[in-house]
Design a protein around this motif. Structure first.
Motif, PDB file in Angstrom:
ATOM      1  N   VAL A  44       1.633  -2.089   9.829  1.00 30.50           N
ATOM      2  CA  VAL A  44       1.798  -3.357  10.424  1.00 30.50           C
ATOM      3  C   VAL A  44       1.152  -3.626  11.733  1.00 30.50           C
ATOM      4  O   VAL A  44       0.768  -4.671  12.313  1.00 30.50           O
ATOM      5  CB  VAL A  44       3.417  -3.500  10.372  1.00 30.50           C
ATOM      6  CG1 VAL A  44       3.840  -4.602  11.398  1.00 30.50           C
ATOM      7  CG2 VAL A  44       4.076  -3.392   9.329  1.00 30.50           C
ATOM      8  N   SER A  45       0.925  -2.463  12.670  1.00 24.88           N
ATOM      9  CA  SER A  45       0.357  -2.482  13.735  1.00 24.88           C
ATOM     10  C   SER A  45      -1.167  -3.158  13.587  1.00 24.88           C
ATOM     11  O   SER A  45      -1.532  -4.027  14.512  1.00 24.88           O
ATOM     12  CB  SER A  45       0.352  -1.212  14.434  1.00 24.88           C
ATOM     13  OG  SER A  45      -0.089  -1.132  15.820  1.00 24.88           O
ATOM     14  N   ALA A  46      -1.761  -2.440  12.712  1.00 19.33           N
ATOM     15  CA  ALA A  46      -3.357  -2.461  12.459  1.00 19.33           C
ATOM     16  C   ALA A  46      -3.526  -4.179  11.983  1.00 19.33           C
ATOM     17  O   ALA A  46      -4.551  -4.830  12.126  1.00 19.33           O
ATOM     18  CB  ALA A  46      -3.949  -1.587  11.720  1.00 19.33           C
ATOM     19  N   MET A  47      -2.477  -4.463  11.094  1.00 21.36           N
ATOM     20  CA  MET A  47      -2.744  -5.825  10.131  1.00 21.36           C
ATOM     21  C   MET A  47      -2.029  -7.134  10.917  1.00 21.36           C
ATOM     22  O   MET A  47      -2.385  -8.182  10.555  1.00 21.36           O
ATOM     23  CB  MET A  47      -2.044  -5.641   8.900  1.00 21.36           C
ATOM     24  CG  MET A  47      -2.991  -4.664   7.980  1.00 21.36           C
ATOM     25  SD  MET A  47      -4.584  -5.508   7.287  1.00 21.36           S
ATOM     26  CE  MET A  47      -3.727  -6.701   6.341  1.00 21.36           C
ATOM     27  N   SER A  48      -1.074  -6.930  11.756  1.00 17.76           N
ATOM     28  CA  SER A  48      -0.329  -8.119  12.252  1.00 17.76           C
ATOM     29  C   SER A  48      -0.699  -8.623  13.572  1.00 17.76           C
ATOM     30  O   SER A  48      -1.075  -7.962  14.449  1.00 17.76           O
ATOM     31  CB  SER A  48       1.328  -7.607  12.258  1.00 17.76           C
ATOM     32  OG  SER A  48       1.670  -7.327  10.853  1.00 17.76           O
ATOM     33  N   LEU A  80      -6.246  -2.949   2.794  1.00 17.00           N
ATOM     34  CA  LEU A  80      -5.719  -3.789   3.755  1.00 17.00           C
ATOM     35  C   LEU A  80      -6.982  -4.328   4.446  1.00 17.00           C
ATOM     36  O   LEU A  80      -6.775  -5.789   5.032  1.00 17.00           O
ATOM     37  CB  LEU A  80      -5.474  -2.843   5.016  1.00 17.00           C
ATOM     38  CG  LEU A  80      -3.891  -2.004   4.605  1.00 17.00           C
ATOM     39  CD1 LEU A  80      -3.361  -1.052   5.614  1.00 17.00           C
ATOM     40  CD2 LEU A  80      -2.952  -3.413   4.074  1.00 17.00           C
ATOM     41  N   ASP A  81      -8.152  -3.778   4.448  1.00 17.04           N
ATOM     42  CA  ASP A  81      -9.513  -4.573   5.190  1.00 17.04           C
ATOM     43  C   ASP A  81     -10.027  -5.691   4.030  1.00 17.04           C
ATOM     44  O   ASP A  81     -10.213  -6.779   4.699  1.00 17.04           O
ATOM     45  CB  ASP A  81     -10.744  -3.562   5.159  1.00 17.04           C
ATOM     46  CG  ASP A  81     -11.926  -4.140   5.746  1.00 17.04           C
ATOM     47  OD1 ASP A  81     -11.870  -4.603   7.052  1.00 17.04           O
ATOM     48  OD2 ASP A  81     -13.027  -4.266   4.943  1.00 17.04           O
ATOM     49  N   THR A 122      -4.890  -1.162  16.683  1.00 18.42           N
ATOM     50  CA  THR A 122      -4.984  -2.662  16.486  1.00 18.42           C
ATOM     51  C   THR A 122      -6.021  -2.821  15.740  1.00 18.42           C
ATOM     52  O   THR A 122      -6.339  -4.182  15.367  1.00 18.42           O
ATOM     53  CB  THR A 122      -5.256  -3.234  17.995  1.00 18.42           C
ATOM     54  OG1 THR A 122      -6.558  -2.480  18.522  1.00 18.42           O
ATOM     55  CG2 THR A 122      -4.002  -2.813  18.940  1.00 18.42           C
ATOM     56  N   GLU A 123      -6.863  -1.766  15.287  1.00 18.96           N
ATOM     57  CA  GLU A 123      -7.784  -2.237  14.278  1.00 18.96           C
ATOM     58  C   GLU A 123      -7.985  -1.294  12.876  1.00 18.96           C
ATOM     59  O   GLU A 123      -7.530  -0.151  13.041  1.00 18.96           O
ATOM     60  CB  GLU A 123      -9.278  -1.991  14.782  1.00 18.96           C
ATOM     61  CG  GLU A 123      -9.806  -2.904  15.800  1.00 18.96           C
ATOM     62  CD  GLU A 123     -10.977  -2.722  16.718  1.00 18.96           C
ATOM     63  OE1 GLU A 123     -11.784  -1.871  15.973  1.00 18.96           O
ATOM     64  OE2 GLU A 123     -11.404  -3.463  17.752  1.00 18.96           O
ATOM     65  N   LEU A 124      -8.326  -1.744  11.821  1.00 17.35           N
ATOM     66  CA  LEU A 124      -8.561  -0.824  10.715  1.00 17.35           C
ATOM     67  C   LEU A 124      -9.566  -0.105  10.783  1.00 17.35           C
ATOM     68  O   LEU A 124     -10.678  -0.387  11.181  1.00 17.35           O
ATOM     69  CB  LEU A 124      -8.523  -1.797   9.500  1.00 17.35           C
ATOM     70  CG  LEU A 124      -7.434  -2.714   9.249  1.00 17.35           C
ATOM     71  CD1 LEU A 124      -7.790  -3.827   7.878  1.00 17.35           C
ATOM     72  CD2 LEU A 124      -6.130  -1.900   8.696  1.00 17.35           C
ATOM     73  N   PRO A 125      -9.223   1.147  10.310  1.00 15.51           N
ATOM     74  CA  PRO A 125     -10.510   2.229   9.947  1.00 15.51           C
ATOM     75  C   PRO A 125     -11.459   1.604   9.140  1.00 15.51           C
ATOM     76  O   PRO A 125     -11.426   1.094   8.161  1.00 15.51           O
ATOM     77  CB  PRO A 125      -9.908   3.688   9.666  1.00 15.51           C
ATOM     78  CG  PRO A 125      -8.779   3.124   8.893  1.00 15.51           C
ATOM     79  CD  PRO A 125      -8.258   1.714   9.517  1.00 15.51           C
ATOM     80  N   THR A 156       0.887  -1.202   0.111  1.00 14.75           N
ATOM     81  CA  THR A 156      -0.020  -0.013  -0.047  1.00 14.75           C
ATOM     82  C   THR A 156       0.797   1.300  -0.081  1.00 14.75           C
ATOM     83  O   THR A 156       0.100   2.374   0.211  1.00 14.75           O
ATOM     84  CB  THR A 156      -0.698   0.041   1.220  1.00 14.75           C
ATOM     85  OG1 THR A 156      -0.068   0.124   2.355  1.00 14.75           O
ATOM     86  CG2 THR A 156      -1.846  -1.142   1.426  1.00 14.75           C
ATOM     87  N   THR A 157       2.255   1.078  -0.277  1.00  8.94           N
ATOM     88  CA  THR A 157       3.022   2.282  -0.118  1.00  8.94           C
ATOM     89  C   THR A 157       2.604   3.375  -1.050  1.00  8.94           C
ATOM     90  O   THR A 157       2.749   4.717  -0.664  1.00  8.94           O
ATOM     91  CB  THR A 157       4.538   1.836  -0.763  1.00  8.94           C
ATOM     92  OG1 THR A 157       4.693   1.019   0.232  1.00  8.94           O
ATOM     93  CG2 THR A 157       5.430   3.027  -0.592  1.00  8.94           C
ATOM     94  N   ALA A 158       2.041   3.165  -2.306  1.00  4.79           N
ATOM     95  CA  ALA A 158       1.746   4.302  -3.220  1.00  4.79           C
ATOM     96  C   ALA A 158       0.244   4.768  -3.171  1.00  4.79           C
ATOM     97  O   ALA A 158      -0.164   5.452  -3.851  1.00  4.79           O
ATOM     98  CB  ALA A 158       2.055   3.801  -4.550  1.00  4.79           C
ATOM     99  N   LEU A 159      -0.557   4.260  -2.407  1.00  2.74           N
ATOM    100  CA  LEU A 159      -1.779   4.453  -2.006  1.00  2.74           C
ATOM    101  C   LEU A 159      -2.379   5.456  -1.082  1.00  2.74           C
ATOM    102  O   LEU A 159      -1.618   5.533  -0.018  1.00  2.74           O
ATOM    103  CB  LEU A 159      -2.590   3.260  -1.653  1.00  2.74           C
ATOM    104  CG  LEU A 159      -2.471   2.008  -2.599  1.00  2.74           C
ATOM    105  CD1 LEU A 159      -3.351   0.893  -2.104  1.00  2.74           C
ATOM    106  CD2 LEU A 159      -2.741   2.479  -3.931  1.00  2.74           C
ATOM    107  N   ASP A 160      -3.368   6.339  -1.253  1.00  2.00           N
ATOM    108  CA  ASP A 160      -3.661   7.338  -0.156  1.00  2.00           C
ATOM    109  C   ASP A 160      -4.429   6.484   1.033  1.00  2.00           C
ATOM    110  O   ASP A 160      -4.760   5.506   0.833  1.00  2.00           O
ATOM    111  CB  ASP A 160      -4.890   8.346  -0.851  1.00  2.00           C
ATOM    112  CG  ASP A 160      -6.028   7.397  -1.279  1.00  2.00           C
ATOM    113  OD1 ASP A 160      -6.964   7.178  -0.630  1.00  2.00           O
ATOM    114  OD2 ASP A 160      -6.142   7.308  -2.662  1.00  2.00           O
ATOM    115  N   VAL A 161      -4.591   7.156   2.024  1.00  2.00           N
ATOM    116  CA  VAL A 161      -5.087   6.678   3.392  1.00  2.00           C
ATOM    117  C   VAL A 161      -6.320   5.764   3.228  1.00  2.00           C
ATOM    118  O   VAL A 161      -6.663   4.742   3.740  1.00  2.00           O
ATOM    119  CB  VAL A 161      -4.790   7.363   4.349  1.00  2.00           C
ATOM    120  CG1 VAL A 161      -3.419   7.848   4.734  1.00  2.00           C
ATOM    121  CG2 VAL A 161      -5.849   8.776   4.495  1.00  2.00           C
TER     122      VAL A 161
END
Length: 581
Positions: free
Chosen positions: A214-218, A190-191, A548-551, A178-183
Motif C-alpha cells: 500500500v505504501s509503494a502503490m498509493s 505491481l509495477d 514510496t517506490e516499487l523495486p 498479490t497476497t499469494a505471490l512471491d516478492v
C-alpha cells in the motif's frame, strides 16, 4: 474531477431479526490517475466497500444510507443492463486468487476474448495478443493456447489483469491482488498495474493488508476499523505521523525485514494501543535450537518430480533440521518449496536421495508416502495448511475437526481434551460447537494448528500459514507458534514468501529457486549477506511500510547461472557458486 465518489455509505446485513452494521458512514473520492489504498484488519469492511464500486453487495446485505458514484453514475440506481455495462466496462476488479477466478477448462486466449466480447470490444486474435503483451507475458502466441493450470501464479494474475483492463475501464479495484505471490513476482505485477493506471488514466482502489504494498502503490490511504474510516491521509504523511492509535498499532505489528529479529517498530505505539498481538510482533519469536545434536530431519541429494520425464520439482536438495529449530524455506512460486513441504508430510513421494526422520524415539524413511509410513512417524510429522478455509470441512464443527486426529492417534477424543487443545491455541472450549464459517481467518488458522497439535507431533510443517492474514492476526499466530515450540520442543519447517516474517521466526533460512537450494545459513547471515544473486534479488524486492517506490526487478530473467560447488562463508552460511550469464 473525481471518477469515484463515495458519500456517507452505511451497509448492514440481516442476522435473524437483527440488523448488523458492517460499514458505517464511509466517504472518499478517487481522481483519474490516482490510487487510494484501503487497509484494515479482517472484518473491517474494506472488501465490502471496494465491491460496492461494482454495485455488488453480499447476499443479505443492504445499503442503509449513502451513495456510490462511479463516472458520474449512482451505481445502485442503475438498471440491470446498466450494471452489466458497469462491471468489466466502466469498473473492473482483480481478485486475490486469479487461479480460482479463471475457468480451468478454457484456454487463456478464449477467456480474454470472452472478456472483450462481453463489452462489445473487438475480439480478434491480434487484440487478444495485444492485451497479453500489454501485461508483459512472455511468448504471447504460446500463452493464449495454454490452460490456467499450465501457468504460474504470477502469470495467472497477469491474465486476470488483462481481462480486467480489456474494455479500458475508468476504475480498477484491486482486492488483495498479490497476497499469494512471491516478492519478485509481486513487484513485477505491481509495477505493471502502476503503469497501466497511468497509461489508461484509471482511478485505482487497492485493498490490501500488506502495508508495504500500500505504501509503494498509493497516493493516499484510508484506514478502516469495524466499518469506519478512522484515518485518511496522503501516504507519506500517514506513515510519517499516524494520528489514530489504531493506525499506530497496525504499523507496530508489521514485522521489520530490515532489522535483526524482524521486530516491528515501537515509535508510534502508546501504551493504550498495545495489544497482545502487537507486543508479540515486537519480540524476536525464534526458539534457540538444541546445539550439536543429531538432526531430527536429514535430506541429502533429494529429488522429487511429479511424473516420469518431467523436470524435477526438487532437484538435489540437502538440508537438516535440528531439535527445536525453525528452518525457513523461501523462494518464488514454482521454486519447489511447497513440494518440499508436501514431501516431508508424505503427500508426494521422493524419487531418490536420502530423506529421514529420527528424534531418538521415532525414526523412519520420509521418502515413503503417508500410506507407507508407520503410525508413529505419521503422528510425529504434521502439516498446517496455507488456507484454513479450504482445509476445514464447512459442514463439520470445529470440535469434530480437532477430535478426529485425537481419536486416530490417541484413541481418545473427549470433549475435555478438544477444549484443552482449543484453549492452548488461544480460542477456548466454546469454539468446539462452531462451524468454520462462524470464525475469522485468524481463528480458522488457529483451529488448523490445534488439529495438527492433536497428534502430539515432534515436527510441524507450516506452509504459508500467515499469507492471507492481516498484520495483527499474523503477529498473534506467529507468537502462538513460538510459544508452542517452547512448551513442546517442536521443530518446524516454515515455508513463506514474506521475508520480514521469516527474519522474525527462523533460526536458519534456505533459499530455493528452480528446484534447488542456492543459499542456506543462519538467518542473520543470509539477510546480512554477501548473497547469491537470487537472494539479493529477493531482498531487494521486499517492500516495507514507508517505501514510496516499487523495486526494479526488471523482467525477472536470471542474469546468472549455477556453477559447480559451494562457497562456505563461515558459521554454516553456504552459497551455491554461480557465474554471469
Amino acid at each position: 474531477m473525481s471518477i469515484v465518489q463515495v458519500d456517507r455509505l452505511a451497509i448492514s446485513y440481516a442476522a435473524g431479526k437483527r440488523s448488523v452494521p458492517v460499514v458505517r458512514g464511509v466517504s472518499f473520492a478517487i481522481e483519474a490517475g490516482r490510487t487510494l489504498g484501503l487497509v484494515g484488519e479482517s472484518g473491517s469492511g474494506k472488501s465490502t466497500v471496494a465491491r460496492t464500486l461494482l454495485a455488488h453487495l453480499r447476499t443479505g446485505s443492504r445499503i442503509e444510507h449513502g451513495t456510490v458514484h462511479v463516472d458520474g453514475e449512482d451505481v445502485f440506481a442503475l438498471s440491470p443492463a446498466g450494471r452489466r455495462a458497469l462491471r468489466g466496462g466502466t469498473a473492473s476488479v482483480v481478485a486475490q486468487n486469479a487461479g480460482q477466478a479463471l475457468t480451468p477448462s478454457m484456454r487463456v486466449g478464449e477467456q480474454i476474448r470472452e472478456a472483450l466480447r462481453a463489452h462489445g470490444e473487438p475480439d480478434g486474435p491480434e487484440r487478444v495478443l495485444e492485451l497479453v503483451r500489454l501485461v508483459r507475458l512472455p511468448s504471447p502466441e504460446s500463452i493464449v493456447r495454454r490452460y490456467p493450470h499450465q501457468l504460474s501464479g504470477g502469470q495467472q494474475q497477469r491474465v486476470a489483469i488483462a481481462m480486467a483492463v480489456a474494455a479500458r475501464p475508468r476504475v480498477l479495484v484491486l482486492d488483495e491482488p498479490t497476497t499469494a505471490l512471491d516478492v519478485v513476482t509481486q513487484a513485477a505485477v505491481l509495477d505493471l498495474v502502476a503503469d497501466l493506471g497511468r497509461e489508461l488514466g484509471m482511478a485505482v482502489l487497492l485493498v490490501s493488508h500488506d502495508l508495504g504494498v500500500v505504501s509503494a502503490m498509493s497516493d493516499e490511504i484510508a484506514v478502516m476499523r469495524e466499518g469506519e474510516v478512522v484515518e485518511h491521509a496522503e501516504t507519506a504523511a500517514l506513515f510519517a505521523a499516524p494520528q489514530h492509535e489504531y493506525t499506530r498499532a497496525l504499523l507496530a505489528a508489521v514485522p521489520d525485514g530490515r532489522r535483526p529479529g524482524g521486530t516491528g517498530g515501537t515509535d508510534h505505539v502508546p501504551e493504550a494501543a498495545t495489544t497482545p498481538s502487537t507486543v508479540a510482533s515486537r519480540t524476536t519469536v525464534t526458539v534457540p535450537p538444541v546445539p550439536h545434536v543429531r538432526p531430527v530431519v536429514t535430506a541429502e541429494d533429494l529429488v522429487i518430480r511429479y511424473g516420469h520425464g518431467l523436470p524435477a520439482a526438487v532437484d538435489g536438495v540437502s538440508f537438516t533440521i535440528a531439535p527445536r529449530e525453525t528452518l525457513a524455506v523461501v523462494g518464488e512460486s514454482g521454486s519447489g518449496k511447497s513440494t518440499l513441504a508436501t514431501a516431508l508430510a508424505g503427500l508426494v513421494p521422493a524419487e531418490s536421495g536420502t530423506f529421514s526422520f529420527d528424534d531418538g524415539t521415532v525414526s523412519g524413511d520420509l521418502r515413503e508416502p503417508i500410506a507407507g509410513r508407520s503410525p508413529d512417524l505419521r503422528r510425529a510429522v504434521q502439516l498446517v495448511f496455507q488456507n484454513a478455509d479450504t482445509s476445514l470441512n464447512p459442514r463439520r464443527t470445529v470440535g469434530a475437526a480437532v477430535a478426529r486426529p485425537l481419536k486416530l492417534f490417541t484413541g481418545s477424543s473427549s470433549r475435555e481434551r478438544v477444549g484443552a487443545l482449543l484453549t492452548q491455541v488461544g480460542l477456548g472450549p466454546e469454539f468446539a460447537d462452531r462451524l468454520p464459517a462462524q470464525l475469522s481467518g485468524g481463528q480458522r488458522q488457529r483451529v488448523g494448528i490445534a488439529r495438527a497439535l492433536a497428534a502430539e507431533p515432534r515436527l510441524v510443517i507450516a506452509d504459508e500459514i500467515t499469507t492471507a492474514l492481516d498484520v495483527q492476526v499474523q503477529a498473534g499466530i506467529l507468537a502462538l507458534l513460538a510459544e508452542l515450540q517452547r512448551e513442546r520442543g517442536l521443530s518446524c519447517l516454515f515455508i513463506s514468501h514474506d521475508l520480514a516474517v521469516v527474519r522474525g521466526v527462523a533460526d536458519r533460512v534456505a533459499v530455493m529457486t528452480g528446484g534447488r537450494i542456492v543459499e542456506i545459513g543462519p538467518t542473520e547471515a543470509v539477510f546480512g549477506g554477501p548473497n547469491h544473486p537470487y537472494t539479493a534479488t529477493l531482498l531487494a524486492a521486499t517492500l516495507e511500510p514507508g517505501d514510496t517506490e516499487l523495486p526494479d526487478v526488471g523482467d525477472g530473467v536470471p542474469r546468472w547461472r549455477d556453477a559447480a560447488g559451494w562457497t562456505d562463508r563461515g558459521d554454516g552460511h553456504l552459497t551455491r557458486n554461480w557465474e554471469d550469464a
